[in-house]
Scaffold this motif. Structure first.
Motif: not given
Length: 191
Positions: A47-59, A108-110
């Motif tokens: 789960f991407l913030h401006r194209g980036r994963v910020l922490s493991l909470d986003d995976v 985005r969500i990859a």
């Protein structure tokens, strides 16, 4: 009727009446090996913030904590170790995303597929028949399908595509890119 998803293809998720889909399901189906060692495929999402994963909470992946933030707006089926959870082209693993609940800062969500411990087990996508389905999560209607095939016979990791938030709603962009690596290698691409 559905589309075969190809690299670079964009699937508009806005309906004919201008309404957005509310839920999207991405499923991964594969069959247990007939000979040799079973292959453990893993479906994951970043789960991407401006194209980036910020922490493991986003995976969202097989070891993710149910307390991770991404579980507030997506559901994970759990880990299938050999593809025996479902028959035929029904998903053995899936991620169901509630698009209405995605925070505004996630653009985005990859979605990716990897082979668990591929290097040690000397396995690639060439030893397993697998299929990815993108479906309307409310109606269960199949929107697109991607079959990993001989083009991916030497790959151990695969970027399926991305759900992308746009001005008028969400779309799914097919990336269909195989790689030699594991989940950590793919995570580094988005960090």
């Amino acid at each position: 009727m559905f589309l075969d998803l190809n690299k670079g293809m964009t699937l508009d998720l806005v309906k004919e009446d201008g309404q957005n889909l509310h839920k999207v399901d991405v499923g991964l189906a594969w069959d247990p090996a007939n000979t040799g060692k079973d292959v453990d495929l893993d479906l994951s999402a970043f789960f991407l913030h401006r194209g980036r994963v910020l922490s493991l909470d986003d995976v969202m992946y097989y070891k993710a904590s149910p307390a991770a933030a991404c579980f507030r707006y997506a559901e994970y089926s759990g880990d299938s170790r050999d593809g025996s959870e479902a028959d035929g082209d029904d998903p053995d693993e899936f991620i169901k995303v509630d698009l209405d609940r995605i925070p505004a800062d996630i653009d985005r969500i990859a979605f990716v597929v990897t082979i668990y411990d591929a290097l040690r087990s000397n396995q690639t996508f060439g030893v397993v028949r697998s299929l990815v389905k993108i479906e309307d999560g409310v109606k269960g209607k199949n929107l697109a399908t991607y079959r990993l095939n001989t083009d991916n016979s030497v790959d151990t990791a695969f970027i399926i595509g991305e759900l992308v938030r746009e001005n008028r709603g969400w779309s799914f962009k097919g990336i269909a890119e195989g790689r030699d690596g594991d989940l950590n290698d793919l995570l580094r691409l988005y960090s």
